[in-house]
Design a protein around this motif. Structure first.
Motif, PDB file in Angstrom:
ATOM      1  N   ARG A  37      58.781  68.511  72.127  1.00  0.00           N
ATOM      2  CA  ARG A  37      58.529  69.681  73.084  1.00  0.00           C
ATOM      3  C   ARG A  37      59.410  70.499  73.572  1.00  0.00           C
ATOM      4  O   ARG A  37      59.221  71.695  73.676  1.00  0.00           O
ATOM      5  CB  ARG A  37      57.533  69.178  74.210  1.00  0.00           C
ATOM      6  N   LEU A  80      51.448  65.853  72.156  1.00  0.00           N
ATOM      7  CA  LEU A  80      50.732  65.546  73.127  1.00  0.00           C
ATOM      8  C   LEU A  80      50.012  64.390  73.369  1.00  0.00           C
ATOM      9  O   LEU A  80      50.064  63.756  74.489  1.00  0.00           O
ATOM     10  CB  LEU A  80      49.555  66.985  73.153  1.00  0.00           C
ATOM     11  N   THR A  81      49.460  63.775  72.363  1.00  0.00           N
ATOM     12  CA  THR A  81      49.041  62.450  72.249  1.00  0.00           C
ATOM     13  C   THR A  81      50.059  61.499  72.757  1.00  0.00           C
ATOM     14  O   THR A  81      49.722  60.710  73.326  1.00  0.00           O
ATOM     15  CB  THR A  81      48.467  62.144  70.709  1.00  0.00           C
ATOM     16  N   GLY A 103      65.702  57.258  83.674  1.00  0.00           N
ATOM     17  CA  GLY A 103      64.797  56.413  84.430  1.00  0.00           C
ATOM     18  C   GLY A 103      63.556  56.181  84.006  1.00  0.00           C
ATOM     19  O   GLY A 103      62.951  55.222  84.215  1.00  0.00           O
ATOM     20  N   GLY A 135      50.436  68.757  68.449  1.00  0.00           N
ATOM     21  CA  GLY A 135      49.110  67.871  68.982  1.00  0.00           C
ATOM     22  C   GLY A 135      49.550  66.420  69.059  1.00  0.00           C
ATOM     23  O   GLY A 135      49.123  65.693  70.032  1.00  0.00           O
ATOM     24  N   LEU A 148      62.678  77.985  70.330  1.00  0.00           N
ATOM     25  CA  LEU A 148      61.937  79.597  70.462  1.00  0.00           C
ATOM     26  C   LEU A 148      62.604  80.465  71.187  1.00  0.00           C
ATOM     27  O   LEU A 148      62.714  81.710  70.760  1.00  0.00           O
ATOM     28  CB  LEU A 148      60.558  79.168  70.802  1.00  0.00           C
ATOM     29  N   GLU A 149      63.075  80.091  72.291  1.00  0.00           N
ATOM     30  CA  GLU A 149      64.038  80.990  73.222  1.00  0.00           C
ATOM     31  C   GLU A 149      65.105  81.463  72.378  1.00  0.00           C
ATOM     32  O   GLU A 149      65.425  82.583  72.219  1.00  0.00           O
ATOM     33  CB  GLU A 149      64.187  80.091  74.545  1.00  0.00           C
ATOM     34  N   ARG A 207      61.344  72.193  70.817  1.00  0.00           N
ATOM     35  CA  ARG A 207      60.538  73.506  70.456  1.00  0.00           C
ATOM     36  C   ARG A 207      60.665  74.754  71.295  1.00  0.00           C
ATOM     37  O   ARG A 207      61.087  75.901  70.882  1.00  0.00           O
ATOM     38  CB  ARG A 207      59.106  73.083  70.332  1.00  0.00           C
ATOM     39  N   SER A 208      60.541  74.537  72.530  1.00  0.00           N
ATOM     40  CA  SER A 208      60.681  75.683  73.499  1.00  0.00           C
ATOM     41  C   SER A 208      61.919  76.065  73.673  1.00  0.00           C
ATOM     42  O   SER A 208      62.173  77.539  73.466  1.00  0.00           O
ATOM     43  CB  SER A 208      59.913  75.344  74.746  1.00  0.00           C
ATOM     44  N   TYR A 234      52.721  62.026  74.521  1.00  0.00           N
ATOM     45  CA  TYR A 234      52.800  62.317  75.867  1.00  0.00           C
ATOM     46  C   TYR A 234      52.024  61.695  76.939  1.00  0.00           C
ATOM     47  O   TYR A 234      52.221  61.264  77.990  1.00  0.00           O
ATOM     48  CB  TYR A 234      53.114  63.715  76.035  1.00  0.00           C
ATOM     49  N   SER A 235      50.668  61.626  76.425  1.00  0.00           N
ATOM     50  CA  SER A 235      49.535  61.143  77.338  1.00  0.00           C
ATOM     51  C   SER A 235      49.365  59.557  76.931  1.00  0.00           C
ATOM     52  O   SER A 235      48.348  59.169  77.671  1.00  0.00           O
ATOM     53  CB  SER A 235      48.417  61.972  77.126  1.00  0.00           C
ATOM     54  N   MET A 236      50.134  59.086  76.189  1.00  0.00           N
ATOM     55  CA  MET A 236      49.902  57.839  75.849  1.00  0.00           C
ATOM     56  C   MET A 236      50.010  56.813  76.789  1.00  0.00           C
ATOM     57  O   MET A 236      51.200  56.457  77.506  1.00  0.00           O
ATOM     58  CB  MET A 236      50.663  57.155  74.588  1.00  0.00           C
ATOM     59  N   PRO A 237      49.047  55.931  77.203  1.00  0.00           N
ATOM     60  CA  PRO A 237      49.259  54.474  78.102  1.00  0.00           C
ATOM     61  C   PRO A 237      50.200  53.361  77.154  1.00  0.00           C
ATOM     62  O   PRO A 237      49.543  52.941  76.354  1.00  0.00           O
ATOM     63  CB  PRO A 237      47.906  54.017  78.504  1.00  0.00           C
ATOM     64  N   ARG A 267      56.307  78.543  63.772  1.00  0.00           N
ATOM     65  CA  ARG A 267      55.581  78.580  64.767  1.00  0.00           C
ATOM     66  C   ARG A 267      54.354  79.271  64.621  1.00  0.00           C
ATOM     67  O   ARG A 267      54.179  79.926  63.835  1.00  0.00           O
ATOM     68  CB  ARG A 267      56.400  79.705  65.709  1.00  0.00           C
TER      69      ARG A 267
END
Lengths: 337, 300
Positions: free
Chosen positions: A220, A138-139, A270, A135, A227-228, A223-224, A141-144, A125
């Motif tokens: 993602r 995130l890319t 879905g 990073g 961490l928990e 990871r979270s 996740y945002s990808m068309p 971490r």
């Protein structure tokens, strides 16, 4: 457990009923009379029109039509495609294995990369690894994905010639009868040398494209969740006992961290089916997603209606299974009100 | 947050709510970067008519499929080249930012307003109203997002306005469920009982007393909802079911260039990069918002 099962099953009944109602209304709301669409450009006599209306039950009162529709669905009758004149259920089942094969491999790739990546980010971490991995996630996740698919075709297929551009298998070199509908299994059954590898070769790029968004979500999430779990007392105990870091993270922490991740994997179905529409269109993959889009452009509304009904039913069933599995693993869910 | 912590950060008085939010938000460098990029894109969208070197619809004869400035045979008039019918790429991308942001924001505003109304109604009335609303939302969620959007577009026809309607319906359940859950949690608290005893009417109770306490998760959802809506609308545009030509929509711009992909790859590269950058910037900002507004999630 039985009570939980019955209750959960009962909850899906109104959803199914509503789904039936929506798809039933849909075909009446689309612009153009179904008969008009069917008879095409050539005109037909008023008698013939009346006869067709009668055949399709359109001269019945609307509630009678709905009951007939529901009755048909209960008997597996999803109507007949206007274009191909074959039963929609048959058409759907012929194409569905291709979609299952694609989504399954997409999920396999997403999990095989997403879980270790998320785990590594959590363990390291704040490090440069964590930041880079998140990073990238995130890319993704945002990808068309329709653009991502085209870029990959351009680079992998057209420039580097690593993978085929489209389809499920090289039809010039290999031909085998569709026994199961799954290209990988059928190619093995056919016994042709190289057919299996060729099918696998065709599968790789579409799977990567479809798996990109779920991979990012899983990374993602892992990871979270990790961490928990790493803050929990039993992890500290395991460490204090002097267990190796590998054992603490791989065995004690990961097992508990994975429970929410597995649930989210199940609930991604879905998302995957929605992504399959775009992926199949780009790669000319003969699955139900491409078929749905083609049904729209051909104005084949019965096919659209039946296809959406069937896809939604699959999603409802998978979500139900995930819920049941979760209830099985976690008694707190089962006994909650 | 206890006020003595604020003193250690150099301030004498405890920070106001906005200050506290900004302090938490600006801790996350990625979020600030996202916010900056979003601001730039919003400015470009607002000032597109001033910034764009050409009319986005004007077709320059004899200047079709020109490459961007760093390649051979580029025309300095068209910095990012031109598309298949000779329209300036840069201008179309700038006007495309307007379309995408307009779709994203409209979807967010409408689904938030309807979501607040339905969510509060479900929480307040309970019983049959609650069951009916939740069942309908379950149904919407049972159909994969893009498939449902396609179904709606098949009924109402493809256009920019209908894209907004379809994507709004697809994303409505998130807001309704979120609002209902947080309103239900708030309704059981003492301050709500106190307000009821003091004679506050149901409408005022739900909107003035309860709603402000449900806002934090809603804002986070709204921010991430904008990026999802932009992606969804671009997907529809790509399939030819979104904004219709000649509207400069990024997804539709991609679809029209598929035949040119091999010979003129840049025509396809730019619209996709714009979608990716916009969505990523909004998501970065949304992650930062979540960390700043929802302390329960701040751990990671």
């Amino acid at each position: 457990m039985l009570r939980f099962l019955i209750k959960r099953l009962a909850l899906t009944v109104p959803t199914f009923l509503a789904l039936m109602f929506v798809t039933f209304m849909m075909i009446r709301l689309v612009p153009g009379d179904p008969i008009e669409v069917r008879r095409g450009e050539r005109g037909i006599s008023p008698e013939r029109l009346e006869q067709l209306r009668h055949e399709m039950g359109l001269d019945q009162p609307i509630w009678q039509q709905f009951l007939d529709y529901a009755n048909g669905l209960a008997h597996g009758d999803f109507g007949v495609s206007i274009v191909s004149r074959t039963p929609i259920l048959h058409e759907f089942l012929t194409l569905f294995p291709a979609t299952i094969e694609l989504t399954f491999f997409a999920m396999l790739i997403a999990t095989a990369i997403g879980v270790p990546a998320g785990m590594m980010a959590a363990v390291k971490r704040g490090s440069i690894y964590d930041q880079t991995l998140m990073g990238v996630a995130l890319t993704g996740y945002s990808m068309p994905i329709f653009w991502w698919g085209l870029i990959l075709i351009l680079v992998m297929s057209n420039t580097l010639h690593l993978t085929p551009v489209s389809g499920r298998v090289d039809l010039i070199k290999y031909f085998y009868p569709p026994v199961t509908g799954f290209a990988l299994i059928d190619s093995l059954l056919s016994g042709q040398k190289g057919a299996f590898l060729d099918a696998l070769h065709h599968l790789i790029l579409p799977s990567i494209v479809l798996g990109t968004v779920p991979m990012a979500v899983i990374a993602r999430m892992t990871r979270s969740s990790m961490l928990e779990v790493l803050e929990e007392d039993y992890v500290r105990t395991a460490r204090a006992k002097g267990l190796s870091a590998r054992r603490v993270i791989g065995l004690h922490a990961l097992r508990n961290a994975l429970i929410p991740v597995i649930t989210s994997i199940g609930l991604q179905v879905g998302t995957l089916l929605a992504g399959a529409v775009l992926t199949e269109t780009i790669f000319s993959w003969p699955g139900v997603g491409k078929w749905l889009i083609e049904s729209i452009s051909r104005r084949d509304y019965p096919a659209l209606q039946g296809g959406i009904m069937l896809i939604a039913a699959c999603v409802i069933l998978v979500n139900l299974l995930v819920d049941l599995m979760y209830g099985l693993i976690n008694p707190r869910i089962r006994h909650a009100k | 947050m206890p006020s003595d912590i604020a003193i250690s950060s150099g301030a004498i008085a405890p920070p106001g709510p906005f200050r506290a939010f900004w302090n938490a938000f600006s801790e996350n460098r990625g979020a600030v970067l996202g916010l900056a990029v979003v601001c730039v894109i919003v400015l470009i969208a607002l000032l597109a008519p001033l910034l764009a070197p050409h009319d986005p619809f004007e077709q320059f004869k004899g200047a079709t499929k020109l490459p961007p400035f760093w390649m051979d045979k580029a025309d300095p008039r068209f910095i990012l080249g031109t598309d298949a019918v000779g329209r300036d790429m840069l201008s179309r991308l700038m006007f495309g930012a307007r379309v995408s942001l307009f779709i994203g924001l409209s979807v967010m505003v409408v689904s938030m307003l309807v979501g607040i109304a339905l969510g509060l109604a479900a929480a307040w009335f309970g019983g049959i109203v609650d069951v009916a609303i939740i069942r309908v939302m379950d149904l919407i969620m049972a159909i994969p997002s893009l498939v449902l959007a396609i179904l709606i577009i098949a009924i109402i026809g493809p256009s920019l306005a209908n894209t907004i309607i379809a994507v709004t319906i697809v994303y409505l359940p998130r807001y309704v469920r979120l609002l209902r859950a947080s309103a239900l949690a708030e309704l059981s608290k003492d301050y709500v009982t106190a307000a009821k005893v003091a004679g506050v009417g149901p409408f005022r109770l739900m909107t003035v007393t309860v709603l402000p306490n449900c806002l934090a998760p809603l804002i986070v959802q709204a921010a991430l909802g904008v990026s999802d809506a932009i992606l969804e609308a671009a997907g529809l545009g790509f399939l030819g079911l979104g904004a219709q030509p000649p509207v400069a929509e990024w997804g539709a711009m991609l679809a029209n260039t598929r035949d040119l992909m091999l010979s003129h790859p840049w025509v396809m590269a730019f619209p996709g990069l714009c979608i990716l950058t916009t969505v990523m910037a909004i998501n970065l900002m949304g992650d930062g918002l979540r960390d700043a507004l929802d302390p329960r999630l701040r751990k990671s």
